[in-house]
Design a protein around this motif. Structure first.
Motif, PDB file in Angstrom:
ATOM      1  N   TYR A 252      -1.719  17.969   6.303  1.00 48.59           N
ATOM      2  CA  TYR A 252      -1.824  16.671   6.990  1.00 48.59           C
ATOM      3  C   TYR A 252      -2.248  15.554   6.035  1.00 48.59           C
ATOM      4  O   TYR A 252      -1.859  14.398   6.231  1.00 48.59           O
ATOM      5  CB  TYR A 252      -2.779  16.781   8.178  1.00 48.59           C
ATOM      6  CG  TYR A 252      -2.088  17.292   9.419  1.00 48.59           C
ATOM      7  CD1 TYR A 252      -1.637  16.415  10.394  1.00 48.59           C
ATOM      8  CD2 TYR A 252      -1.859  18.648   9.605  1.00 48.59           C
ATOM      9  CE1 TYR A 252      -0.988  16.864  11.530  1.00 48.59           C
ATOM     10  CE2 TYR A 252      -1.216  19.120  10.728  1.00 48.59           C
ATOM     11  CZ  TYR A 252      -0.770  18.221  11.683  1.00 48.59           C
ATOM     12  OH  TYR A 252      -0.110  18.672  12.799  1.00 48.59           O
ATOM     13  N   PHE A 254      -1.325  15.406   2.925  1.00 45.15           N
ATOM     14  CA  PHE A 254      -0.077  15.076   2.214  1.00 45.15           C
ATOM     15  C   PHE A 254       0.846  14.248   3.104  1.00 45.15           C
ATOM     16  O   PHE A 254       1.387  13.225   2.664  1.00 45.15           O
ATOM     17  CB  PHE A 254       0.625  16.364   1.785  1.00 45.15           C
ATOM     18  CG  PHE A 254       1.962  16.131   1.132  1.00 45.15           C
ATOM     19  CD1 PHE A 254       2.044  15.751  -0.194  1.00 45.15           C
ATOM     20  CD2 PHE A 254       3.138  16.286   1.855  1.00 45.15           C
ATOM     21  CE1 PHE A 254       3.279  15.524  -0.795  1.00 45.15           C
ATOM     22  CE2 PHE A 254       4.377  16.063   1.262  1.00 45.15           C
ATOM     23  CZ  PHE A 254       4.446  15.679  -0.062  1.00 45.15           C
ATOM     24  N   LEU A 255       1.012  14.666   4.364  1.00 42.41           N
ATOM     25  CA  LEU A 255       1.904  13.939   5.273  1.00 42.41           C
ATOM     26  C   LEU A 255       1.425  12.515   5.524  1.00 42.41           C
ATOM     27  O   LEU A 255       2.234  11.587   5.621  1.00 42.41           O
ATOM     28  CB  LEU A 255       2.016  14.692   6.600  1.00 42.41           C
ATOM     29  CG  LEU A 255       2.801  16.012   6.587  1.00 42.41           C
ATOM     30  CD1 LEU A 255       2.730  16.686   7.957  1.00 42.41           C
ATOM     31  CD2 LEU A 255       4.250  15.783   6.202  1.00 42.41           C
ATOM     32  N   SER A 256       0.115  12.347   5.630  1.00 44.52           N
ATOM     33  CA  SER A 256      -0.407  11.027   5.998  1.00 44.52           C
ATOM     34  C   SER A 256      -0.534  10.078   4.812  1.00 44.52           C
ATOM     35  O   SER A 256      -0.595   8.857   5.010  1.00 44.52           O
ATOM     36  CB  SER A 256      -1.778  11.178   6.671  1.00 44.52           C
ATOM     37  OG  SER A 256      -2.711  11.799   5.800  1.00 44.52           O
ATOM     38  N   THR A 257      -0.569  10.610   3.592  1.00 41.29           N
ATOM     39  CA  THR A 257      -0.777   9.735   2.426  1.00 41.29           C
ATOM     40  C   THR A 257       0.401   9.672   1.458  1.00 41.29           C
ATOM     41  O   THR A 257       0.502   8.725   0.679  1.00 41.29           O
ATOM     42  CB  THR A 257      -2.021  10.177   1.633  1.00 41.29           C
ATOM     43  OG1 THR A 257      -1.836  11.523   1.170  1.00 41.29           O
ATOM     44  CG2 THR A 257      -3.276  10.110   2.506  1.00 41.29           C
ATOM     45  N   LYS A 258       1.286  10.667   1.502  1.00 43.62           N
ATOM     46  CA  LYS A 258       2.337  10.750   0.489  1.00 43.62           C
ATOM     47  C   LYS A 258       3.751  10.636   1.056  1.00 43.62           C
ATOM     48  O   LYS A 258       4.710  10.771   0.304  1.00 43.62           O
ATOM     49  CB  LYS A 258       2.229  12.081  -0.275  1.00 43.62           C
ATOM     50  CG  LYS A 258       0.868  12.346  -0.895  1.00 43.62           C
ATOM     51  CD  LYS A 258       0.547  11.393  -2.021  1.00 43.62           C
ATOM     52  CE  LYS A 258      -0.771  11.772  -2.687  1.00 43.62           C
ATOM     53  NZ  LYS A 258      -1.142  10.832  -3.776  1.00 43.62           N
ATOM     54  N   THR A 259       3.891  10.424   2.342  1.00 42.16           N
ATOM     55  CA  THR A 259       5.218  10.413   2.943  1.00 42.16           C
ATOM     56  C   THR A 259       5.478   9.106   3.689  1.00 42.16           C
ATOM     57  O   THR A 259       4.549   8.365   4.032  1.00 42.16           O
ATOM     58  CB  THR A 259       5.402  11.588   3.922  1.00 42.16           C
ATOM     59  OG1 THR A 259       4.517  11.400   5.041  1.00 42.16           O
ATOM     60  CG2 THR A 259       5.106  12.920   3.250  1.00 42.16           C
ATOM     61  N   VAL A 260       6.743   8.864   3.952  1.00 40.58           N
ATOM     62  CA  VAL A 260       7.137   7.681   4.730  1.00 40.58           C
ATOM     63  C   VAL A 260       6.586   7.776   6.146  1.00 40.58           C
ATOM     64  O   VAL A 260       6.139   6.782   6.735  1.00 40.58           O
ATOM     65  CB  VAL A 260       8.677   7.558   4.763  1.00 40.58           C
ATOM     66  CG1 VAL A 260       9.101   6.424   5.688  1.00 40.58           C
ATOM     67  CG2 VAL A 260       9.221   7.324   3.357  1.00 40.58           C
ATOM     68  N   LEU A 261       6.610   8.987   6.714  1.00 44.36           N
ATOM     69  CA  LEU A 261       6.067   9.181   8.058  1.00 44.36           C
ATOM     70  C   LEU A 261       4.612   8.743   8.127  1.00 44.36           C
ATOM     71  O   LEU A 261       4.198   8.066   9.080  1.00 44.36           O
ATOM     72  CB  LEU A 261       6.189  10.658   8.451  1.00 44.36           C
ATOM     73  CG  LEU A 261       5.521  11.065   9.772  1.00 44.36           C
ATOM     74  CD1 LEU A 261       6.149  10.328  10.945  1.00 44.36           C
ATOM     75  CD2 LEU A 261       5.600  12.573   9.970  1.00 44.36           C
ATOM     76  N   GLY A 262       3.821   9.116   7.125  1.00 44.82           N
ATOM     77  CA  GLY A 262       2.416   8.726   7.108  1.00 44.82           C
ATOM     78  C   GLY A 262       2.239   7.213   7.064  1.00 44.82           C
ATOM     79  O   GLY A 262       1.411   6.649   7.788  1.00 44.82           O
ATOM     80  N   ARG A 263       3.047   6.545   6.248  1.00 48.75           N
ATOM     81  CA  ARG A 263       2.955   5.083   6.171  1.00 48.75           C
ATOM     82  C   ARG A 263       3.348   4.442   7.491  1.00 48.75           C
ATOM     83  O   ARG A 263       2.764   3.434   7.909  1.00 48.75           O
ATOM     84  CB  ARG A 263       3.842   4.565   5.028  1.00 48.75           C
ATOM     85  CG  ARG A 263       3.305   4.897   3.641  1.00 48.75           C
ATOM     86  CD  ARG A 263       4.023   4.115   2.560  1.00 48.75           C
ATOM     87  NE  ARG A 263       5.382   4.602   2.361  1.00 48.75           N
ATOM     88  CZ  ARG A 263       5.700   5.599   1.548  1.00 48.75           C
ATOM     89  NH1 ARG A 263       4.751   6.202   0.862  1.00 48.75           N
ATOM     90  NH2 ARG A 263       6.947   5.987   1.399  1.00 48.75           N
ATOM     91  N   HIS A 264       4.321   5.037   8.156  1.00 47.55           N
ATOM     92  CA  HIS A 264       4.732   4.503   9.463  1.00 47.55           C
ATOM     93  C   HIS A 264       3.632   4.681  10.501  1.00 47.55           C
ATOM     94  O   HIS A 264       3.423   3.799  11.348  1.00 47.55           O
ATOM     95  CB  HIS A 264       6.018   5.197   9.930  1.00 47.55           C
ATOM     96  CG  HIS A 264       7.233   4.736   9.195  1.00 47.55           C
ATOM     97  ND1 HIS A 264       8.495   5.200   9.478  1.00 47.55           N
ATOM     98  CD2 HIS A 264       7.392   3.829   8.195  1.00 47.55           C
ATOM     99  CE1 HIS A 264       9.376   4.606   8.685  1.00 47.55           C
ATOM    100  NE2 HIS A 264       8.719   3.773   7.894  1.00 47.55           N
TER     101      HIS A 264
END
Length: 390
Positions: A252, A254-264
């Motif tokens: 989580y 990684f998903l929230s800080t390193k991905t487009v989904l996290g930025r969204h």
């Protein structure tokens, strides 16, 4: 500017990020002193972290839900109900844990997606939608356990999730070797992640802390990881619960800080209208976050049921409030758009440390509730004041 002045300015300017770590350090030192070192024994730290496991998992999902300006009150009894379903599948249907666990996780995701449907598609306020879910799952839990009451689970593999420890391989001076190796790997991954982040910031000309402060931060955090690993390795090593928590945090984070989904997700939390106008599908993000919350509620139910080695009629009681408290203590903002997954874990450990320390000191349960409530109120006040200062 010398290193002490820079450190003071760094803490002052990032007090929201570092405040929870300072609070945890104060709590640990206080209880260690007041219990004559009993608080920091290997057995107590291991039990503390394991007891915080099911709440920590919920707090990770709850953090993202609060980040997008919603709340989920159904996760507590959803965890209890799904844990009871897992017990029924294991004891009455005769399924193996390898089939039961994926089924429960999928059911949890479906439950979360249904909450997302009510909130995103129909437009029901999340407080009301999930409050209805809480009542439904409370009734469903009573329904599936009313005939037998407590459902005892005899499956050793399933029960090991909440009570077992990773194999030792061998021991070095009484310390579990595999746990020590995992601690070393954790330190190396942390250092690599920090260097990678710093390199990217410099590449895009973002401001970074000075090299001496950066080195001090690496040494300090690495020392904490190493010390905790050493303590746990002196008892039974890392538990499977801890391994699961670490896996959830890494994924989580990684998903929230390193991905487009996290930025969204953070864009939607900061300003839903602006996010929509910029082309972000706000409904899709809401579905994903609530679906994720449901899956983590299922995992929490599995951890709790496995730890008790049974499903009970009271499972899930106040889980959602403990998760919300952990998320707020961990630094999530009530206004949305701010909050870290790692902070949620620290928040869960802070609340578990308070409970463990007060139990060791023999503090009455009535005072424990009041003190924990005061800590939660203090965290929210801190959030409001720091936002006003900004």
């Amino acid at each position: 500017m010398n290193i002490f002045q820079e450190t003071r300015m760094l803490i002052r300017d990032n007090i929201r990020d570092y405040g929870m770590y300072i609070a945890l350090a104060v709590i640990i030192l206080t209880f260690t002193f007041m219990t004559d070192g009993l608080f920091m024994t290997s057995r107590n730290i291991s039990n503390l972290l394991d007891s915080a496991g099911y709440i920590a998992v919920l707090a990770v999902g709850m953090t993202l839900v609060i980040v997008i300006r919603h709340i989920d009150l159904s996760v507590g009894y959803a965890a209890g109900f799904l844990g009871a379903i897992a017990a029924i599948l294991l004891t009455q249907a005769g399924l193996s844990p390898w089939l039961t666990i994926p089924i429960i996780l999928v059911l949890g995701a479906v439950v979360g997606l249904f909450n997302g449907l009510l909130v995103a598609q129909i437009g029901i306020p999340s407080f009301v939608a999930t409050l209805a879910g809480m009542l439904i799952f409370r009734g469903a839990l009573l329904q599936v356990t009313e005939k037998t009451g407590t459902i005892i689970i005899q499956d050793d593999k399933f029960n090991a999730i909440g009570n077992g420890f990773i194999p030792s391989l061998t021991q070095v001076n009484g310390l579990h070797l595999l746990s020590l190796l995992l601690g070393v790997v954790g330190i190396l991954l942390y250092i690599y992640s920090e260097f990678s982040t710093r390199r990217n910031k410099i590449k895009y000309e973002f401001e970074v802390i000075s090299a001496p402060i950066f080195a001090l931060k690496l040494v300090f955090v690495s020392a904490i990881i190493g010390y905790v690993t050493w303590i746990l390795a002196g008892y039974n090593g890392f538990s499977w619960t801890m391994v699961i928590i670490l896996f959830v945090v890494v994924v989580y984070h990684f998903l929230s800080t390193k991905t487009v989904l996290g930025r969204h997700i953070y864009a939607v939390g900061s300003n839903p209208e602006a996010a929509h106008l910029s082309g972000i599908n706000v409904k899709k993000i809401t579905y994903i976050v609530f679906g994720s919350m449901g899956m983590l509620a299922a995992l929490s139910g599995i951890l709790f049921t496995s730890r008790l080695q049974s499903a009970t009629t009271t499972a899930g009681t106040l889980f959602e409030l403990d998760a919300i408290a952990a998320a707020y203590v961990g630094g999530v903002s009530s206004a949305g758009g701010v909050g870290k997954v790692t902070g949620a874990i620290i928040g869960a450990i802070v609340m578990a440390s308070l409970t463990s320390g007060m139990n060791l000191l023999g503090v009455g349960i009535s005072y424990q509730y009041m003190i924990r409530g005061g800590v939660l109120a203090g965290a929210v006040i801190f959030d409001v004041l720091t936002r006003k200062k900004r």
